[in-house]
Design a protein around this motif. Structure first.
Motif, PDB file in Angstrom:
ATOM      1  N   GLY A  99     -36.762 -35.724 -16.103  1.00 43.03           N
ATOM      2  CA  GLY A  99     -37.064 -37.000 -16.222  1.00 43.03           C
ATOM      3  C   GLY A  99     -37.541 -37.735 -18.064  1.00 43.03           C
ATOM      4  O   GLY A  99     -36.749 -38.336 -19.066  1.00 43.03           O
ATOM      5  N   ILE A 125     -33.066 -34.483 -12.201  1.00 47.56           N
ATOM      6  CA  ILE A 125     -34.250 -35.444 -11.853  1.00 47.56           C
ATOM      7  C   ILE A 125     -34.713 -36.468 -11.149  1.00 47.56           C
ATOM      8  O   ILE A 125     -33.516 -35.807 -10.013  1.00 47.56           O
ATOM      9  CB  ILE A 125     -34.532 -36.733 -13.498  1.00 47.56           C
ATOM     10  CG1 ILE A 125     -33.061 -37.322 -13.201  1.00 47.56           C
ATOM     11  CG2 ILE A 125     -34.229 -35.392 -15.039  1.00 47.56           C
ATOM     12  CD1 ILE A 125     -32.608 -38.350 -15.144  1.00 47.56           C
ATOM     13  N   GLU A 129     -36.286 -41.590 -11.042  1.00 45.08           N
ATOM     14  CA  GLU A 129     -35.739 -42.010 -12.763  1.00 45.08           C
ATOM     15  C   GLU A 129     -34.193 -42.386 -13.412  1.00 45.08           C
ATOM     16  O   GLU A 129     -33.977 -42.998 -14.024  1.00 45.08           O
ATOM     17  CB  GLU A 129     -36.270 -40.617 -12.983  1.00 45.08           C
ATOM     18  CG  GLU A 129     -37.479 -40.288 -13.081  1.00 45.08           C
ATOM     19  CD  GLU A 129     -38.166 -38.837 -13.537  1.00 45.08           C
ATOM     20  OE1 GLU A 129     -38.807 -39.052 -14.141  1.00 45.08           O
ATOM     21  OE2 GLU A 129     -36.947 -37.862 -13.015  1.00 45.08           O
TER      22      GLU A 129
END
Length: 303
Positions: A99, A125, A129
């Motif tokens: 991320g 991710i 995020e």
């Protein structure tokens, strides 16, 4: 010119390239959207190779320029910066490690994007995020589209692309994404990342348990073939079929990151915490270890 067939026009880009006129002469082959790929790790490099096989105009960037050489050899343009890579790109595929890397690179490239460009975030991710990126870049056409599959599936065009976002953006990305695999509708932004975490957490935990089961059997003096037969009759059977002594691999440090995201995204997931701790120990002793290598090493203890 009284006949032109087998061409479809979708959101300003040609989807198919076969056309004839009344003379029977072929019309010049239209091109796919110009595509930038940010990240040339195993998956990003495979995507570049796959799209170049279909004559796509591909521009690539990686923090370590040496990782771009395979794409260059396949005919892709190598950019000196992420911002340079996305200039004039219709579609931007983001395939990075985590991320923070995605957030940093997006902050760099957004000012350089054309007004019609679509960004397809394909890194693994967390849903939070992903939603934070969408909120920060709220005017950006953004898809949340991590994938199920690895390098062999990229090269075969058989990925499952876990896609979330506006239908209009999905349709604009479709001519490229469908060369990589099948688009799976995962709803609103964050849904693709959530689906990917579930898939990866299950796969990683299962592979880890498989390795530990082989290690336990070896220490208890069981025969390897008998152990395989026993495990083939348990819920570990799919992982056992996936295990390939000569196959590809998934870096353990990335596997640990994915299970960390899983247990941070929900409560009461102690199993994933234990799996993460184990994989971090493996990564500390061998930074280049792969998840299936851990299984192979466990099997080797029978010998």
């Amino acid at each position: 010119m009284d006949l032109m067939r087998n061409i479809r026009w979708s959101n300003g880009w040609f989807e198919h390239s076969v056309a004839t006129v009344h003379t029977g002469s072929p019309v010049r082959k239209p091109t796919m959207p110009t595509t930038a790929i940010l990240g040339q790790g195993r998956m990003g490099a495979a995507m570049a190779a796959r799209l170049r096989e279909h004559d796509a105009d591909v521009r690539v960037w990686n923090r370590d320029p040496a990782r771009c050489e395979a794409a260059r050899a396949a005919g892709a343009t190598v950019a000196a910066s992420a911002a340079e890579a996305v200039t004039e790109a219709d579609l931007v595929l983001v395939m990075l490690a985590d991320g923070p890397a995605v957030a940093e690179v997006l902050a760099e490239v957004v000012p350089a994007l054309g007004s019609e460009a679509v960004v397809v975030q394909m890194s693994t991710i967390s849903p939070d995020e992903t939603r934070a990126l969408a909120a920060k870049h709220h005017a950006l056409p953004l898809l949340d589209a991590p994938v199920k599959g690895s390098v062999p599936q990229v090269l075969a065009g058989s990925l499952a692309i876990l896609t979330a976002g506006a239908k209009s953006d999905v349709d604009r990305a479709r001519p490229v994404l469908e060369h990589l695999g099948t688009i799976v509708d995962c709803g609103a932004i964050g849904g693709g990342s959530a689906a990917k975490l579930v898939v990866n957490a299950a796969m990683i935990a299962t592979a880890t348990v498989l390795a530990q089961s082989f290690a336990l059997a070896a220490q208890l003096g069981l025969d390897e073939a008998a152990t395989r037969e026993l495990l083939s009759q348990t819920p570990l059977s799919p992982a056992l079929r996936r295990y390939d002594p000569d196959g590809g691999d998934f870096p353990v440090y990335l596997a640990a990151k994915d299970v960390r995201l899983a247990h941070e995204s929900a409560e009461g997931l102690a199993v994933f915490q234990a799996v993460e701790a184990h994989l971090n120990q493996v990564a500390e002793s061998d930074a280049q270890a792969g998840l299936w290598t851990v299984v192979r090493q466990a099997v080797a203890t029978f010998e």
